[in-house]
Design a protein around this motif. Structure first.
Motif, PDB file in Angstrom:
ATOM      1  N   TYR A  44     -82.074 -32.950 -16.192  1.00 55.89           N
ATOM      2  CA  TYR A  44     -82.459 -33.272 -17.558  1.00 55.89           C
ATOM      3  C   TYR A  44     -81.305 -33.974 -18.273  1.00 55.89           C
ATOM      4  O   TYR A  44     -80.125 -33.727 -17.971  1.00 55.89           O
ATOM      5  CB  TYR A  44     -82.835 -31.999 -18.324  1.00 55.89           C
ATOM      6  CG  TYR A  44     -84.090 -31.349 -17.818  1.00 55.89           C
ATOM      7  CD1 TYR A  44     -85.332 -31.703 -18.329  1.00 55.89           C
ATOM      8  CD2 TYR A  44     -84.030 -30.387 -16.816  1.00 55.89           C
ATOM      9  CE1 TYR A  44     -86.492 -31.103 -17.858  1.00 55.89           C
ATOM     10  CE2 TYR A  44     -85.183 -29.797 -16.329  1.00 55.89           C
ATOM     11  CZ  TYR A  44     -86.415 -30.162 -16.856  1.00 55.89           C
ATOM     12  OH  TYR A  44     -87.560 -29.577 -16.385  1.00 55.89           O
ATOM     13  N   ASP A  45     -81.662 -34.818 -19.222  1.00 52.73           N
ATOM     14  CA  ASP A  45     -80.622 -35.393 -20.077  1.00 52.73           C
ATOM     15  C   ASP A  45     -80.054 -34.307 -20.990  1.00 52.73           C
ATOM     16  O   ASP A  45     -78.858 -34.286 -21.265  1.00 52.73           O
ATOM     17  CB  ASP A  45     -81.207 -36.526 -20.943  1.00 52.73           C
ATOM     18  CG  ASP A  45     -81.646 -37.707 -20.115  1.00 52.73           C
ATOM     19  OD1 ASP A  45     -80.861 -38.163 -19.260  1.00 52.73           O
ATOM     20  OD2 ASP A  45     -82.781 -38.193 -20.310  1.00 52.73           O
ATOM     21  N   LEU A  46     -80.935 -33.404 -21.421  1.00 50.57           N
ATOM     22  CA  LEU A  46     -80.531 -32.382 -22.380  1.00 50.57           C
ATOM     23  C   LEU A  46     -81.324 -31.105 -22.149  1.00 50.57           C
ATOM     24  O   LEU A  46     -82.546 -31.143 -21.977  1.00 50.57           O
ATOM     25  CB  LEU A  46     -80.774 -32.876 -23.807  1.00 50.57           C
ATOM     26  CG  LEU A  46     -80.508 -31.888 -24.947  1.00 50.57           C
ATOM     27  CD1 LEU A  46     -79.025 -31.549 -25.038  1.00 50.57           C
ATOM     28  CD2 LEU A  46     -81.012 -32.446 -26.273  1.00 50.57           C
ATOM     29  N   ILE A  47     -80.609 -29.980 -22.155  1.00 54.56           N
ATOM     30  CA  ILE A  47     -81.251 -28.670 -22.187  1.00 54.56           C
ATOM     31  C   ILE A  47     -80.847 -28.000 -23.499  1.00 54.56           C
ATOM     32  O   ILE A  47     -79.670 -27.986 -23.873  1.00 54.56           O
ATOM     33  CB  ILE A  47     -80.836 -27.786 -20.997  1.00 54.56           C
ATOM     34  CG1 ILE A  47     -81.424 -28.341 -19.689  1.00 54.56           C
ATOM     35  CG2 ILE A  47     -81.313 -26.345 -21.194  1.00 54.56           C
ATOM     36  CD1 ILE A  47     -81.029 -27.557 -18.450  1.00 54.56           C
ATOM     37  N   ILE A  48     -81.851 -27.452 -24.185  1.00 54.89           N
ATOM     38  CA  ILE A  48     -81.609 -26.744 -25.446  1.00 54.89           C
ATOM     39  C   ILE A  48     -81.876 -25.265 -25.219  1.00 54.89           C
ATOM     40  O   ILE A  48     -82.945 -24.885 -24.721  1.00 54.89           O
ATOM     41  CB  ILE A  48     -82.527 -27.281 -26.562  1.00 54.89           C
ATOM     42  CG1 ILE A  48     -82.238 -28.769 -26.799  1.00 54.89           C
ATOM     43  CG2 ILE A  48     -82.345 -26.488 -27.850  1.00 54.89           C
ATOM     44  CD1 ILE A  48     -83.285 -29.469 -27.646  1.00 54.89           C
ATOM     45  N   LEU A  49     -80.912 -24.433 -25.563  1.00 52.23           N
ATOM     46  CA  LEU A  49     -81.053 -22.981 -25.441  1.00 52.23           C
ATOM     47  C   LEU A  49     -81.435 -22.422 -26.809  1.00 52.23           C
ATOM     48  O   LEU A  49     -80.626 -22.396 -27.725  1.00 52.23           O
ATOM     49  CB  LEU A  49     -79.744 -22.360 -24.947  1.00 52.23           C
ATOM     50  CG  LEU A  49     -79.187 -22.902 -23.633  1.00 52.23           C
ATOM     51  CD1 LEU A  49     -77.863 -22.223 -23.293  1.00 52.23           C
ATOM     52  CD2 LEU A  49     -80.189 -22.725 -22.502  1.00 52.23           C
ATOM     53  N   GLY A  50     -82.682 -21.988 -26.939  1.00 51.23           N
ATOM     54  CA  GLY A  50     -83.155 -21.461 -28.209  1.00 51.23           C
ATOM     55  C   GLY A  50     -84.293 -22.286 -28.760  1.00 51.23           C
ATOM     56  O   GLY A  50     -84.361 -23.505 -28.549  1.00 51.23           O
ATOM     57  N   SER A  51     -85.206 -21.625 -29.469  1.00 49.87           N
ATOM     58  CA  SER A  51     -86.407 -22.303 -29.947  1.00 49.87           C
ATOM     59  C   SER A  51     -86.730 -21.947 -31.388  1.00 49.87           C
ATOM     60  O   SER A  51     -87.894 -21.969 -31.798  1.00 49.87           O
ATOM     61  CB  SER A  51     -87.589 -21.951 -29.056  1.00 49.87           C
ATOM     62  OG  SER A  51     -87.790 -20.534 -29.042  1.00 49.87           O
ATOM     63  N   GLY A  52     -85.702 -21.610 -32.168  1.00 52.84           N
ATOM     64  CA  GLY A  52     -85.898 -21.422 -33.598  1.00 52.84           C
ATOM     65  C   GLY A  52     -85.931 -22.777 -34.292  1.00 52.84           C
ATOM     66  O   GLY A  52     -86.084 -23.823 -33.648  1.00 52.84           O
ATOM     67  N   PRO A  53     -85.780 -22.811 -35.608  1.00 55.99           N
ATOM     68  CA  PRO A  53     -85.800 -24.086 -36.331  1.00 55.99           C
ATOM     69  C   PRO A  53     -84.773 -25.091 -35.807  1.00 55.99           C
ATOM     70  O   PRO A  53     -85.087 -26.278 -35.665  1.00 55.99           O
ATOM     71  CB  PRO A  53     -85.487 -23.666 -37.772  1.00 55.99           C
ATOM     72  CG  PRO A  53     -86.000 -22.267 -37.865  1.00 55.99           C
ATOM     73  CD  PRO A  53     -85.718 -21.656 -36.527  1.00 55.99           C
ATOM     74  N   ALA A  54     -83.560 -24.640 -35.487  1.00 59.34           N
ATOM     75  CA  ALA A  54     -82.527 -25.552 -34.995  1.00 59.34           C
ATOM     76  C   ALA A  54     -82.875 -26.099 -33.611  1.00 59.34           C
ATOM     77  O   ALA A  54     -82.742 -27.301 -33.348  1.00 59.34           O
ATOM     78  CB  ALA A  54     -81.166 -24.850 -34.953  1.00 59.34           C
ATOM     79  N   GLY A  55     -83.332 -25.211 -32.715  1.00 62.33           N
ATOM     80  CA  GLY A  55     -83.664 -25.638 -31.363  1.00 62.33           C
ATOM     81  C   GLY A  55     -84.838 -26.599 -31.329  1.00 62.33           C
ATOM     82  O   GLY A  55     -84.807 -27.621 -30.630  1.00 62.33           O
ATOM     83  N   VAL A 107     -75.877 -29.920 -23.041  1.00 64.32           N
ATOM     84  CA  VAL A 107     -76.544 -28.678 -23.464  1.00 64.32           C
ATOM     85  C   VAL A 107     -76.296 -28.477 -24.953  1.00 64.32           C
ATOM     86  O   VAL A 107     -75.180 -28.663 -25.439  1.00 64.32           O
ATOM     87  CB  VAL A 107     -76.014 -27.462 -22.675  1.00 64.32           C
ATOM     88  CG1 VAL A 107     -76.557 -26.157 -23.269  1.00 64.32           C
ATOM     89  CG2 VAL A 107     -76.402 -27.564 -21.199  1.00 64.32           C
ATOM     90  N   ILE A 108     -77.352 -28.119 -25.672  1.00 62.59           N
ATOM     91  CA  ILE A 108     -77.219 -27.691 -27.067  1.00 62.59           C
ATOM     92  C   ILE A 108     -77.521 -26.199 -27.125  1.00 62.59           C
ATOM     93  O   ILE A 108     -78.593 -25.758 -26.696  1.00 62.59           O
ATOM     94  CB  ILE A 108     -78.172 -28.452 -28.005  1.00 62.59           C
ATOM     95  CG1 ILE A 108     -77.749 -29.924 -28.108  1.00 62.59           C
ATOM     96  CG2 ILE A 108     -78.188 -27.812 -29.397  1.00 62.59           C
ATOM     97  CD1 ILE A 108     -78.660 -30.756 -28.992  1.00 62.59           C
ATOM     98  N   ILE A 109     -76.574 -25.430 -27.622  1.00 60.71           N
ATOM     99  CA  ILE A 109     -76.752 -23.982 -27.776  1.00 60.71           C
ATOM    100  C   ILE A 109     -77.297 -23.716 -29.178  1.00 60.71           C
ATOM    101  O   ILE A 109     -76.616 -23.955 -30.176  1.00 60.71           O
ATOM    102  CB  ILE A 109     -75.422 -23.237 -27.570  1.00 60.71           C
ATOM    103  CG1 ILE A 109     -74.881 -23.513 -26.157  1.00 60.71           C
ATOM    104  CG2 ILE A 109     -75.600 -21.737 -27.789  1.00 60.71           C
ATOM    105  CD1 ILE A 109     -73.442 -23.066 -25.962  1.00 60.71           C
TER     106      ILE A 109
END
Length: 272
Positions: free
Chosen positions: A2-13, A104-106
């Motif tokens: 993946y180009d990007l993996i985001i950890l978390g699915s709240g408003p920021a994610g 990765v975005i935490i």
């Protein structure tokens, strides 16, 4: 890959995911088994722009998720168990399986630690809250109780003292853990009273909070306290310990009071 993996699915994610896929990045959001972040446990959200009458927290997050998915983000409802940021591509593990990404975005956010006593789950959002800033408006001119003894509890008590009729702080010990500066402000506020060595053991009420049961350690007795609203603000230690384990102990993060401090910069790793 993946180009990007985001950890978390709240408003920021979810917001990060929407921006990423619109920029043409192949994006994976590891949402967690309890996706949606803290808004999923709230009722009416009145401080999010665009909803003049307010919006229910779960409704808001469902809309954000659907928007990210419609634009092309992949979403997995699983908890990641480990990361490896020592080599590239970056690796995120879910058990034995792993995913690779260039960046990765935490966006793991925060998690409220509830008391887990009888009546609590039924009365969340019906007089029981974990955010004075979010819900203080509903406590105007009412008798309010704050449970906790750290900095956050002191801050919430001071916020509520400006809004509520009275504030009672209940703490399970004989002294607070909060900074002296905040304690001094609480002690000096005439609308705040304190119950030491007290433990909240039960909430009472059917459709809304009516009373709470307190256990007083010093007197070895119990007390029923009539209250309209209550703010829970206890230690985040359990959440911090779990998060530190996921991110490899002290290699990437360190603990400072009840907060997590990221040991950045790490090439390709960002925090939202």
């Amino acid at each position: 890959m993946y180009d990007l993996i985001i950890l978390g699915s709240g408003p920021a994610g979810c917001t990060a995911g929407i921006y990423a896929v619109r920029a043409g990045l192949k994006t994976l959001i590891i949402a967690g088994s309890r996706w949606g972040g803290q808004p999923m446990t709230t009722t009416l959200v009145e401080n999010y722009p665009g909803f003049p009458e307010g919006v229910q927290g779960p409704q808001l997050m469902t809309g954000m998720r659907k928007q990210a998915e419609r634009l092309g983000a992949e979403i997995i409802n699983s908890d990641f168990t480990e990361v490896d940021f020592s080599i590239r591509p970056l690796k995120i593990f879910i058990g034995e399986k792993y995913f690779q990404a260039k960046s990765v975005i935490i966006a793991t956010g925060a998690r409220s630690i509830w008391l887990d006593v009888p009546g609590e789950s039924k009365l969340r959002g019906k007089g029981v809250s974990i955010c004075a800033t979010c819900d203080g408006f509903f406590f105007r001119d009412k008798n309010v109780m704050v449970v906790g003894g750290g900095d956050n509890a002191m801050e919430d008590a001071l916020i509520l003292a400006k809004i509520a009729k009275s504030v009672t702080v209940v703490h399970r010990r004989q002294e607070f853990r909060a900074s002296k500066a905040l304690q001094d402000k609480v002690f000096a506020e005439p609308k705040i009273s304190i119950i030491w060595n007290g433990e909240l053991v039960q909430y009472n009420g059917e459709t809304k909070l009516d009373t709470v049961n307190l256990k007083l350690k010093a007197q070895n007795s119990k007390l029923q306290f009539k209250i309209k609203n209550i703010d829970i603000n206890i230690t985040m230690q359990q959440f911090i310990n779990e998060t530190m384990k996921q991110f490899g102990g002290g290699k990437l993060i360190k603990k400072e009071r009840d907060y997590i401090i990221w040991q950045l910069p790490i090439d390709g790793v960002f925090v939202a």
